[in-house]
Motif scaffolding. Structure first.
Motif, PDB file in Angstrom:
ATOM      1  N   GLN A  52       0.828  -1.200   0.000  1.00  0.00           N
ATOM      2  CA  GLN A  52       0.000   0.000   0.000  1.00  0.00           C
ATOM      3  C   GLN A  52       0.865   1.254   0.000  1.00  0.00           C
ATOM      4  O   GLN A  52       0.571   2.215  -0.698  1.00  0.00           O
ATOM      5  CB  GLN A  52      -0.945   0.013   1.207  1.00  0.00           C
ATOM      6  CG  GLN A  52      -1.965   1.116   1.149  1.00  0.00           C
ATOM      7  CD  GLN A  52      -2.898   0.991  -0.052  1.00  0.00           C
ATOM      8  OE1 GLN A  52      -3.452  -0.071  -0.299  1.00  0.00           O
ATOM      9  NE2 GLN A  52      -3.060   2.049  -0.800  1.00  0.00           N
ATOM     10  N   HIS A  53       1.949   1.248   0.761  1.00  0.00           N
ATOM     11  CA  HIS A  53       2.874   2.387   0.776  1.00  0.00           C
ATOM     12  C   HIS A  53       3.447   2.611  -0.623  1.00  0.00           C
ATOM     13  O   HIS A  53       3.504   3.748  -1.104  1.00  0.00           O
ATOM     14  CB  HIS A  53       4.007   2.134   1.782  1.00  0.00           C
ATOM     15  CG  HIS A  53       5.173   3.045   1.617  1.00  0.00           C
ATOM     16  ND1 HIS A  53       5.141   4.366   1.966  1.00  0.00           N
ATOM     17  CD2 HIS A  53       6.399   2.820   1.101  1.00  0.00           C
ATOM     18  CE1 HIS A  53       6.305   4.924   1.685  1.00  0.00           C
ATOM     19  NE2 HIS A  53       7.086   4.008   1.148  1.00  0.00           N
ATOM     20  N   THR A  54       3.854   1.545  -1.281  1.00  0.00           N
ATOM     21  CA  THR A  54       4.409   1.646  -2.630  1.00  0.00           C
ATOM     22  C   THR A  54       3.360   2.180  -3.603  1.00  0.00           C
ATOM     23  O   THR A  54       3.658   3.056  -4.415  1.00  0.00           O
ATOM     24  CB  THR A  54       4.926   0.269  -3.094  1.00  0.00           C
ATOM     25  OG1 THR A  54       5.963  -0.145  -2.206  1.00  0.00           O
ATOM     26  CG2 THR A  54       5.448   0.316  -4.509  1.00  0.00           C
ATOM     27  N   LEU A  55       2.172   1.687  -3.501  1.00  0.00           N
ATOM     28  CA  LEU A  55       1.084   2.078  -4.392  1.00  0.00           C
ATOM     29  C   LEU A  55       0.636   3.519  -4.177  1.00  0.00           C
ATOM     30  O   LEU A  55       0.368   4.244  -5.130  1.00  0.00           O
ATOM     31  CB  LEU A  55      -0.100   1.132  -4.174  1.00  0.00           C
ATOM     32  CG  LEU A  55      -1.318   1.264  -5.051  1.00  0.00           C
ATOM     33  CD1 LEU A  55      -0.955   1.012  -6.503  1.00  0.00           C
ATOM     34  CD2 LEU A  55      -2.383   0.277  -4.601  1.00  0.00           C
ATOM     35  N   GLU A  56       0.618   3.961  -2.937  1.00  0.00           N
ATOM     36  CA  GLU A  56      -0.053   5.213  -2.602  1.00  0.00           C
ATOM     37  C   GLU A  56       0.856   6.362  -2.155  1.00  0.00           C
ATOM     38  O   GLU A  56       0.519   7.520  -2.375  1.00  0.00           O
ATOM     39  CB  GLU A  56      -1.059   4.913  -1.485  1.00  0.00           C
ATOM     40  CG  GLU A  56      -2.091   5.949  -1.259  1.00  0.00           C
ATOM     41  CD  GLU A  56      -3.183   5.447  -0.330  1.00  0.00           C
ATOM     42  OE1 GLU A  56      -4.293   5.955  -0.469  1.00  0.00           O
ATOM     43  OE2 GLU A  56      -2.934   4.564   0.516  1.00  0.00           O
TER      44      GLU A  56
END
Length: 140
Positions: A52-56
């Motif tokens: 999620q960190h990578t995506l967002e």
């Protein structure tokens, strides 16, 4: 879940699956399986590197994320919203899959470099399983 199972388009690639499941070159996952000393993002320094960190959020992927947002029209990049967008059209599925392929291939390349570094921590070095060792013993 019914929409996901009943979809008529979209192939789950290896890297797309990594992002959806969180099992990939993410500090959180690598720490959990004993390959990294911490959960920290090695790209931006945030405490917990997740899918999620990578995506967002991760600043390292701002350009790729901007292209994803522009092509899909998404404002909310939660995994739930991204999957919903993927299921809504083939074009959106392809855009998200392309984002995952691009970002994860770069994260994997960086992970391989860290593994191969002469000063790599022992826990970070690539491990050879039984099959690989057996293959190398029999390889002429």
């Amino acid at each position: 879940m019914e929409d996901w199972l009943g979809r008529r388009r979209g192939v789950l690639t290896y890297r797309l699956t990594q992002v959806v499941t969180g099992h990939g070159c993410f500090g959180h996952y690598l720490h959990r399986i004993g390959r990294e000393p911490s959960t920290q993002c090695l790209d931006c320094g945030v405490e917990d590197d997740t899918a999620q960190h990578t995506l967002e959020e991760c600043s390292r992927w701002a350009v790729e994320r901007a292209a994803l947002v522009a092509a899909t029209g998404l404002v909310d990049l939660s995994l739930h919203s991204v999957i919903g967008a993927m299921l809504s059209s083939e074009r959106r599925w392809d855009v998200v899959a392309s984002f995952c392929e691009d970002v994860m291939s770069q994260k994997e390349a960086a992970e391989r470099e860290r593994e191969a570094a002469a000063d790599a921590l022992p826990l970070r070095r690539r491990r050879q399983g039984r099959r690989r060792r057996a293959f190398l013993r029999h390889d002429p």
